[in-house]
Design a protein around this motif. Structure first.
Motif, PDB file in Angstrom:
ATOM      1  N   ILE A  33       8.693  13.076  -1.358  1.00 23.64           N
ATOM      2  CA  ILE A  33       9.449  11.847  -1.021  1.00 23.64           C
ATOM      3  C   ILE A  33      10.873  11.943  -1.541  1.00 23.64           C
ATOM      4  CG2 ILE A  33       9.540   9.359  -1.422  1.00 23.64           C
ATOM      5  CD1 ILE A  33       6.501   9.381  -1.519  1.00 23.64           C
ATOM      6  N   ALA A  90      11.476   5.824  -5.035  1.00 20.01           N
ATOM      7  CA  ALA A  90      11.054   7.214  -5.236  1.00 20.01           C
ATOM      8  C   ALA A  90      11.242   7.640  -6.695  1.00 20.01           C
ATOM      9  CB  ALA A  90      11.846   8.137  -4.314  1.00 20.01           C
ATOM     10  N   ARG A 103       1.164   6.720  -5.662  1.00 19.64           N
ATOM     11  CA  ARG A 103       2.047   7.763  -5.112  1.00 19.64           C
ATOM     12  C   ARG A 103       2.613   8.697  -6.166  1.00 19.64           C
ATOM     13  NH1 ARG A 103       6.281   4.952  -1.269  1.00 19.64           N
ATOM     14  NH2 ARG A 103       6.746   7.175  -0.942  1.00 19.64           N
ATOM     15  N   CYS A 143      14.726   2.833  -1.130  1.00 24.56           N
ATOM     16  CA  CYS A 143      13.750   3.930  -1.073  1.00 24.56           C
ATOM     17  C   CYS A 143      13.990   4.951  -2.178  1.00 24.56           C
ATOM     18  CB  CYS A 143      13.835   4.624   0.292  1.00 24.56           C
ATOM     19  SG  CYS A 143      13.260   3.619   1.676  1.00 24.56           S
TER      20      CYS A 143
END
Length: 483
Positions: free
Chosen positions: A240, A308, A233, A304
């Motif tokens: 994000i 990220a 990612r 999260c």
């Protein structure tokens, strides 16, 4: 029923004018010192109680005998004699008084008890009301503290996310090497879990060791997943970051509003002006979460955001920190699991030693209980002979002739002795049965202790075997990807 001034025994010493036999000569000092008293209209007790010694013959008195100086004319009409038999006795009178007094005492007792219970209930309810209000206020204070904690966490995370704008260059090789290194302790932890399934019965418990092993396995898998996502990612981190930033800002705004409302509720008192009745408000439940889901929501947002930032292509320092924190968590969890293993091994060994010591005490108690049973049996046998003697005496005294069949002091004593011996034998038999039941219980306990000792020995062997498998762990440089 006895009349005032005489007894049933003394009635045989009075004069019987209507008897065919002459008056016997006085044979004791009782008649000289005590004059029997008869109620008016009654010559003597033999007029209503049959005599067991002689038969009474009625003779018509002459006029000289009726009005002679030695005669005693009746003062109560014969028709009224039945009225004396229909009256209550003194015993009935005392019994009625006793019943009335006991009823009054019971009424006073229950009234006093009701008053005491009412006062105590009012005091308890007042204390309960005050305690519940203090508990509610304390819960609101705790809730405000929790909101402050999560607000500070969210604010800190949002500030860090806003500052992090650079992409992180990820070393894919480091990530792949770190994932491969984590696989080794993960396999060891899984083997320990599978091996500990061989524990038996009650020792097959979800203890701290199993919890730490499961947590360790989950942590290994989570770390592997995080490191794999970091490699995949890296090119999508900016989008994000914006989504995570919006979620953090919304969560922080909601917690600020909730903090203001709960603070206002916390400051309310019984003397506040803004309080009022809101009937039925307790029935309306508009909540959408519980404390666990509420905390998990903010925790998920923070997680999260951390993920990220860790995956950001421009945040090299955060990536390095994530790798180091992963290594530290794995090491801390590994140490915690080992400590739990050592503690559990010590507990099992201590339990096994205590069971062995208890087994020795149970064996000793079994011997003592068997001695007690033997002594009780002997005591019961010893009481049977005195009982036979007392019952034989009673049986022999039943053959006394005529008036000698008297219910005298020896008769009372023998009856009391028989009842006492019967009660004693029954009590001893009851204790004997209890002793036998106790012996059976001790034998069952002995069997259980012996079985439990074997189970503890098996668990001890398994945990020691697992500790031998966990002697090695990857070093920190290898966990963060350096080979």
């Amino acid at each position: 029923m006895e009349f005032l001034g005489t007894t049933q025994v003394a009635s045989y010493c009075g004069t019987k004018k209507s008897c065919l036999f002459p008056d016997p000569a006085p044979t004791s000092t009782t008649k000289d010192t005590y004059q029997s008293y008869y109620l008016p209209g009654y010559r003597h007790l033999s007029s209503w109680k049959p005599s067991v010694l002689h038969k009474v013959v009625s003779v018509l008195p002459s006029s000289a005998e009726q009005f002679g100086p030695t005669g005693r004319p009746p003062t109560v009409l014969p028709a009224l004699r039945s009225a004396l038999h229909s009256r209550y006795s003194t015993r009935d009178w005392h019994h009625a008084n006793m019943v009335q007094l006991k009823g009054s005492e019971a009424s006073r007792y229950w009234a006093g008890r009701m008053n005491t219970d009412s006062v105590r209930m009012m005091q308890d309810k007042d204390q309960l009301t005050h305690q519940m209000q203090e508990d509610s206020r304390r819960n609101l204070g705790d809730r405000i503290s929790n909101i402050d904690f999560w607000r500070s966490e969210l604010a800190y995370e949002l500030e860090c996310l806003l500052k992090e704008t650079q992409a992180l260059e990820t070393a894919k090789k480091r990530l792949e090497c770190a994932i491969a290194e984590i696989q080794v302790p993960l396999k060891t932890a899984l083997e320990c879990l599978y091996y500990r399934e061989k524990r038996k019965e009650i020792d097959l418990v979800h203890d701290d060791v199993e919890k730490n092993l499961m947590k360790e396995v989950d942590l290994y898998k989570d770390c592997q997943e995080i490191l794999a996502k970091l490699a995949q990612r890296i090119n999508h981190q900016l989008g994000i970051n914006r989504d995570v930033q919006h979620a953090l800002e919304q969560d922080l705004s909601d917690k600020s509003a909730a903090h203001f409302i709960d603070t206002k509720c916390f400051n309310l008192r019984n003397t506040s002006d803004s309080i009022n009745f809101y009937h039925g408000v307790e029935k309306a439940d508009g909540t959408v979460s519980v404390p666990a889901t509420w905390a998990k929501f903010s925790e998920d947002n923070i997680r999260c955001s951390q993920l990220a930032r860790a995956n950001s292509a421009k945040l090299r320092e955060d990536t390095e920190l994530a790798m180091e924190s992963t290594s530290e968590e794995l090491w801390n969890q590994y140490v915690s699991t080992n400590l739990a293993f050592n503690k559990r091994i010590a507990e099992v060994a201590d339990a096994k030693n205590k069971l062995q010591a208890q087994l020795a005490k149970v064996l000793q108690e079994i011997f003592q209980t068997e001695d007690t049973i033997m002594l009780l049996e002997r005591s019961i046998m010893a009481k049977e002979y005195p009982l036979k003697v007392a019952q034989t005496r009673l049986e022999g005294r039943t053959r006394r002739p005529n008036i000698e069949l008297c219910r005298d002091a020896p008769q009372f004593q023998l009856v009391t002795e028989v009842h006492t011996l019967d009660d004693t034998i029954q009590t001893l038999k009851k204790h004997l049965q209890e002793a036998r039941d106790t012996l059976q219980m001790l034998l069952n306990t002995k069997s259980k202790l012996e079985h439990d000792i074997s189970v503890k020995a098996n668990s001890f062997f398994i945990d020691k075997k697992c500790m031998e498998m966990r002697k090695t762990f990857p070093c920190t440089p290898r966990l963060i990807g350096y080979t």
